[in-house]
Design a protein around this motif. Sequence first.
Motif, mmCIF file in Angstrom:
data_model
loop_
_atom_site.group_PDB
_atom_site.id
_atom_site.type_symbol
_atom_site.label_atom_id
_atom_site.label_comp_id
_atom_site.label_asym_id
_atom_site.label_seq_id
_atom_site.Cartn_x
_atom_site.Cartn_y
_atom_site.Cartn_z
ATOM 1 N N LYS A 1 0.839 -1.204 0.000
ATOM 2 C CA LYS A 1 0.000 0.000 0.000
ATOM 3 C C LYS A 1 0.872 1.251 0.000
ATOM 4 O O LYS A 1 0.593 2.218 -0.718
ATOM 5 C CB LYS A 1 -0.912 -0.007 1.225
ATOM 6 C CG LYS A 1 -1.907 1.118 1.246
ATOM 7 C CD LYS A 1 -2.891 0.954 2.384
ATOM 8 C CE LYS A 1 -3.969 2.008 2.316
ATOM 9 N NZ LYS A 1 -4.985 1.830 3.342
ATOM 10 N N ARG A 2 1.934 1.243 0.765
ATOM 11 C CA ARG A 2 2.855 2.377 0.845
ATOM 12 C C ARG A 2 3.501 2.632 -0.524
ATOM 13 O O ARG A 2 3.606 3.772 -0.963
ATOM 14 C CB ARG A 2 3.912 2.105 1.903
ATOM 15 C CG ARG A 2 4.957 3.192 2.051
ATOM 16 C CD ARG A 2 5.891 2.894 3.200
ATOM 17 N NE ARG A 2 5.225 3.065 4.465
ATOM 18 C CZ ARG A 2 5.094 4.244 5.090
ATOM 19 N NH1 ARG A 2 5.582 5.321 4.543
ATOM 20 N NH2 ARG A 2 4.489 4.321 6.237
ATOM 21 N N GLU A 3 3.924 1.567 -1.201
ATOM 22 C CA GLU A 3 4.541 1.723 -2.522
ATOM 23 C C GLU A 3 3.543 2.290 -3.538
ATOM 24 O O GLU A 3 3.899 3.136 -4.354
ATOM 25 C CB GLU A 3 5.081 0.380 -3.019
ATOM 26 C CG GLU A 3 6.363 -0.037 -2.355
ATOM 27 C CD GLU A 3 7.486 0.963 -2.552
ATOM 28 O OE1 GLU A 3 7.656 1.467 -3.687
ATOM 29 O OE2 GLU A 3 8.182 1.265 -1.572
ATOM 30 N N LEU B 1 0.940 4.197 -2.889
ATOM 31 C CA LEU B 1 0.689 5.603 -2.573
ATOM 32 C C LEU B 1 1.869 6.482 -2.973
ATOM 33 O O LEU B 1 1.685 7.609 -3.430
ATOM 34 C CB LEU B 1 0.387 5.757 -1.081
ATOM 35 C CG LEU B 1 -0.935 5.173 -0.608
ATOM 36 C CD1 LEU B 1 -1.033 5.235 0.902
ATOM 37 C CD2 LEU B 1 -2.101 5.882 -1.260
ATOM 38 N N LYS B 2 3.083 5.964 -2.810
ATOM 39 C CA LYS B 2 4.268 6.718 -3.223
ATOM 40 C C LYS B 2 4.279 6.930 -4.728
ATOM 41 O O LYS B 2 4.597 8.012 -5.215
ATOM 42 C CB LYS B 2 5.542 5.989 -2.814
ATOM 43 C CG LYS B 2 6.023 6.313 -1.436
ATOM 44 C CD LYS B 2 7.383 5.691 -1.228
ATOM 45 C CE LYS B 2 7.900 5.944 0.150
ATOM 46 N NZ LYS B 2 9.207 5.317 0.369
ATOM 47 N N ALA B 3 3.940 5.873 -5.469
ATOM 48 C CA ALA B 3 3.921 5.971 -6.935
ATOM 49 C C ALA B 3 2.868 6.979 -7.397
ATOM 50 O O ALA B 3 3.079 7.707 -8.367
ATOM 51 C CB ALA B 3 3.647 4.607 -7.550
ATOM 52 N N GLY C 1 1.927 9.502 -5.610
ATOM 53 C CA GLY C 1 2.268 10.815 -5.053
ATOM 54 C C GLY C 1 1.252 11.321 -4.057
ATOM 55 O O GLY C 1 1.146 12.523 -3.812
ATOM 56 N N ASP C 2 0.517 10.414 -3.446
ATOM 57 C CA ASP C 2 -0.515 10.781 -2.465
ATOM 58 C C ASP C 2 0.114 10.846 -1.070
ATOM 59 O O ASP C 2 -0.002 9.919 -0.274
ATOM 60 C CB ASP C 2 -1.652 9.763 -2.512
ATOM 61 C CG ASP C 2 -2.865 10.233 -1.725
ATOM 62 O OD1 ASP C 2 -2.828 11.350 -1.177
ATOM 63 O OD2 ASP C 2 -3.856 9.474 -1.680
ATOM 64 N N TRP C 3 0.754 11.970 -0.770
ATOM 65 C CA TRP C 3 1.506 12.089 0.487
ATOM 66 C C TRP C 3 0.580 12.215 1.689
ATOM 67 O O TRP C 3 0.941 11.804 2.799
ATOM 68 C CB TRP C 3 2.460 13.276 0.414
ATOM 69 C CG TRP C 3 3.321 13.225 -0.804
ATOM 70 C CD1 TRP C 3 3.317 14.098 -1.849
ATOM 71 C CD2 TRP C 3 4.278 12.214 -1.149
ATOM 72 N NE1 TRP C 3 4.210 13.712 -2.810
ATOM 73 C CE2 TRP C 3 4.821 12.549 -2.400
ATOM 74 C CE3 TRP C 3 4.729 11.057 -0.531
ATOM 75 C CZ2 TRP C 3 5.786 11.787 -3.043
ATOM 76 C CZ3 TRP C 3 5.699 10.296 -1.168
ATOM 77 C CH2 TRP C 3 6.214 10.661 -2.403
ATOM 78 N N ILE D 1 -0.292 8.748 2.807
ATOM 79 C CA ILE D 1 0.845 8.103 3.475
ATOM 80 C C ILE D 1 0.935 8.573 4.921
ATOM 81 O O ILE D 1 1.232 7.798 5.826
ATOM 82 C CB ILE D 1 2.160 8.383 2.715
ATOM 83 C CG1 ILE D 1 2.152 7.642 1.381
ATOM 84 C CG2 ILE D 1 3.368 7.958 3.534
ATOM 85 C CD1 ILE D 1 3.356 7.887 0.512
ATOM 86 N N GLN D 2 0.633 9.857 5.141
ATOM 87 C CA GLN D 2 0.665 10.403 6.498
ATOM 88 C C GLN D 2 -0.373 9.742 7.402
ATOM 89 O O GLN D 2 -0.186 9.682 8.616
ATOM 90 C CB GLN D 2 0.419 11.917 6.476
ATOM 91 C CG GLN D 2 1.548 12.710 5.882
ATOM 92 C CD GLN D 2 2.777 12.693 6.760
ATOM 93 O OE1 GLN D 2 2.682 12.742 7.973
ATOM 94 N NE2 GLN D 2 3.938 12.592 6.137
ATOM 95 N N SER E 1 6.036 2.395 8.948
ATOM 96 C CA SER E 1 7.158 2.941 8.191
ATOM 97 C C SER E 1 8.414 2.105 8.439
ATOM 98 O O SER E 1 8.765 1.827 9.588
ATOM 99 C CB SER E 1 7.426 4.381 8.617
ATOM 100 O OG SER E 1 8.584 4.863 8.006
#
Length: 89
Positions: free
Chosen positions: A23-25, A27-29, A31-33, A36-37, A44
């Motif tokens: 899920k983290r990867e 969201l990173k791809a 660009g939904d920061w 992620i927060q 993390s």
Amino acid sequence: MAKESVKARQLKREKLVARYAAKREALKAAGDWDAIQKLPRNASPVRLKNRCKLTGRPKGYMRDFGICRNQFRELANMGKIPGITKSSW
């Protein structure tokens, strides 16, 4: 030796990191920061600490074996780590 609660907390963090890794990867791809927060803090991978798998010791960790130097020496002297011999010259 580390307290059992410290070892259990580290194990809990490792499981949480593994569960949220995909899920983290994603969201990173994207660009939904903000999303992620909103993930749990312990999800993390930065919050992980290298600890000995046998004793939980945080210092003197040998990455190749996953154990601390003290346990490495004991196991190597007993011949329980394949391919490791005491050097002499």
